[in-house]
Design an enzyme around this catalytic site. Structure first.
Site, PDB file in Angstrom:
ATOM      1  N   HIS A  11       0.768  -1.169  -0.059  1.00 57.34           N
ATOM      2  CA  HIS A  11       0.074   0.197  -0.104  1.00 57.34           C
ATOM      3  C   HIS A  11       0.788   1.327   0.092  1.00 57.34           C
ATOM      4  O   HIS A  11       1.910   1.374   0.601  1.00 57.34           O
ATOM      5  CB  HIS A  11      -0.914  -0.043   1.190  1.00 57.34           C
ATOM      6  CG  HIS A  11      -0.197   0.116   2.440  1.00 57.34           C
ATOM      7  ND1 HIS A  11       0.013   1.316   2.910  1.00 57.34           N
ATOM      8  CD2 HIS A  11      -0.084  -0.729   3.520  1.00 57.34           C
ATOM      9  CE1 HIS A  11       0.792   1.102   4.243  1.00 57.34           C
ATOM     10  NE2 HIS A  11       0.716  -0.121   4.609  1.00 57.34           N
ATOM     11  N   GLU A  89      -1.692  -6.021   7.905  1.00 53.44           N
ATOM     12  CA  GLU A  89      -0.555  -5.861   8.479  1.00 53.44           C
ATOM     13  C   GLU A  89      -0.244  -6.692   9.775  1.00 53.44           C
ATOM     14  O   GLU A  89      -1.064  -6.952  10.349  1.00 53.44           O
ATOM     15  CB  GLU A  89      -0.237  -4.332   8.644  1.00 53.44           C
ATOM     16  CG  GLU A  89       1.085  -3.875   9.143  1.00 53.44           C
ATOM     17  CD  GLU A  89       2.281  -4.271   8.370  1.00 53.44           C
ATOM     18  OE1 GLU A  89       2.675  -5.470   8.478  1.00 53.44           O
ATOM     19  OE2 GLU A  89       2.953  -3.404   7.742  1.00 53.44           O
TER      20      GLU A  89
END
Length: 254
Positions: A11, A89
């Protein structure tokens, strides 16, 4: 000759990346620069003529919005997208929300590097009195997770342990069917996939920095082994600067 091709995108810069804060499972959005990074990544894929059949991402908006920007740029927003917490994450536990440079000044750069980059040492767990405990643990997107599945902190080893089953059970069959796969996710969940693909050691994966927003291309043989090193879609200077910026995040500000 490659049997398959896989594209990974970390990202773009998030609002908390911009503030140099440990983000983990906190659902920070992309910063304006992160939106541009994702868009540029998509434009690089468009200019290279890439097409995809299915996409995978996490349940965190910074990865989802990165994917949206990429799909918009390549004019393939109609593609099916599978979202899973298993590509989230790494959970940074008690460090969540703390400024990385301030944490380095307080605990020392060496300790912060251990927390950020050691393979099997997690940061301190997020306790119930942590300001973001309820925000994360009570979020309804995680309502179906068992108590064992919902982390309070994770090492890279822990992150890989929950990402790899999804890779093996959901993504690999799609690749082997000939589907062209795009994965938009996070630094640590993607490092888990890279470690697995390349058979990297624990020490080597600790030192690997994946740049934000830059497509990473793998050409794979029929056994899903890379036939050449990962390639970045972007000019060399952009790639080098991005990787240096990632490596510098846990250092004391001069």
């Amino acid at each position: 000759m490659a049997a398959y091709r896989l594209v990974l995108v970390r990202h773009g810069e998030s609002a908390w990346n911009l503030e140099n804060r440990f983000c983990g499972w906190y659902d920070a959005d992309l910063s304006p620069a992160g939106q541009q990074e994702a868009r540029r990544g998509g434009e690089a894929l468009r200019d290279a003529g890439y097409e995809f059949d299915i996409c995978f991402t996490s349940v965190q908006k910074r990865a989802i919005r990165t994917l949206w920007n990429v799909l918009d740029a390549i004019d393939q927003m109609w593609l099916p997208v599978v979202r899973t917490w298993r590509l989230n994450e790494r959970h940074y536990g008690a460090l969540t929300g703390l400024n990385k440079a301030e944490t380095a000044a307080k605990h020392g750069e060496a300790q912060v590097k251990i927390w950020r980059r050691s393979f099997d040492i997690p940061p301190p767990p997020m306790q119930s009195d942590h300001p973001f405990f309820s925000t994360i643990s009570k979020d309804r997107r995680y309502a179906d997770l068992t108590e064992d599945q919902l982390p309070t902190c994770e090492s890279l080893k822990d992150t890989i342990a929950r990402a790899l089953p999804f890779w093996n059970e959901e993504i690999v069959p799609q690749i082997k069917e000939g589907k062209r796969v795009l994965i938009a996710a996070h630094g640590n969940s993607l490092r888990g996939i890279v470690k697995h693909l390349e058979g990297m050691s624990e020490e080597a994966i600790m030192e690997l920095n994946l740049p934000t927003g830059i497509p990473i291309v793998y050409e794979l043989d029929k056994n899903l082994k890379p036939i050449k090193p990962m390639q970045f879609l972007g000019d060399e200077e952009t790639v080098r600067k991005a990787m240096e910026a990632v490596a510098a995040q846990g250092k004391v500000k001069k």
